[in-house]
Design a protein around this motif. Sequence first.
Motif, short mmCIF file in Angstrom:
data_model
loop_
_atom_site.label_atom_id
_atom_site.label_comp_id
_atom_site.label_asym_id
_atom_site.label_seq_id
_atom_site.Cartn_x
_atom_site.Cartn_y
_atom_site.Cartn_z
N ARG A 156 75.22 -41.15 -12.68
CA ARG A 156 75.00 -40.81 -14.09
C ARG A 156 75.06 -39.31 -14.32
O ARG A 156 75.57 -38.86 -15.35
CB ARG A 156 73.65 -41.37 -14.55
N ARG A 157 74.55 -38.52 -13.37
CA ARG A 157 74.61 -37.06 -13.52
C ARG A 157 76.06 -36.58 -13.50
O ARG A 157 76.44 -35.67 -14.26
CB ARG A 157 73.81 -36.37 -12.42
N ALA A 158 76.88 -37.16 -12.63
CA ALA A 158 78.27 -36.71 -12.51
C ALA A 158 79.14 -37.24 -13.64
O ALA A 158 80.09 -36.57 -14.06
CB ALA A 158 78.84 -37.16 -11.17
N MET A 159 78.82 -38.47 -14.12
CA MET A 159 79.66 -39.12 -15.12
C MET A 159 78.79 -39.65 -16.26
O MET A 159 78.73 -40.86 -16.52
CB MET A 159 80.43 -40.28 -14.47
N PRO A 160 78.10 -38.77 -16.99
CA PRO A 160 77.13 -39.24 -17.99
C PRO A 160 77.76 -40.01 -19.14
O PRO A 160 77.07 -40.81 -19.79
CB PRO A 160 76.48 -37.95 -18.48
#
Length: 262
Positions: A156-160
């Motif tokens: 989620r942090r990389a591909m929010p």
Amino acid sequence: MPTLSNEPHRARDVAESFGADAERYDRTRPSYPDALVARLAAAGPDVLDVGCGTGIAARQFQAAGCRVLGVEPDARMAELAERAGVPVEVSAIEDWDPAGRTFDTVVAGQAWHWVDPVAGAAKAARALRPGGRLAVFWHSFRPPSGLGDAMAAAYRRAMPDSPLFQRPLPGPEAYSLMCDKASDGMREAGGFGEPEEWRFPWERRYTRGEWLEQVPTFGLHSRVPADRRQQILADIGAAIDAAGGAFTMGYTTVVATALREP
């Protein structure tokens, strides 16, 4: 519009991305429970392995005394399987010609979601002897408490903004839904008795390095930019370090299966 969640067999760019690093795939992907292989091998010696990839499942069936033919759409994966002693015909199963050959069992490990569930089942029915078995199966995940959430958070942090990375690693119930879709395909194709679902729980211990080497082989990574893939790996690695540097992944292999009618 088809998506990975409802029609993954139409996402051909993902389905045929695994051969980009076939040797890593073969080296890092887990094998299948011995109890599953033994149960299916007992049906007879002739096995057709759909989407056989590098031959991970096929080699297990060979070790159990079976004669295995693989069908694999990616020539790069097929070439590695053949080097390991698995005969392979390069084709999508929907386009493959049985040419009058019949098998005791048709299997698909980690592959049937890339197959049209009705057309694939219909082709399996053509290739099975009366009373033969179609069995399609997937590994679902049961990570240690907290670690699965930490892994999901890394995505989620990389591909929010991506809807593909908002959930933890899928567990048995998520794969049960895939089994339901496969079973519906068998019913619609015809020629099969009522499908069943089988489950085989098992575990595997991973070091940090072993898990991080496997992660890039997961299909959706082909849709992640390189810099974000590195961020994901770094964050997952940090989560494993925080858990002691190694962990035991619980798996449940979930199976949709049906017998070819006499």
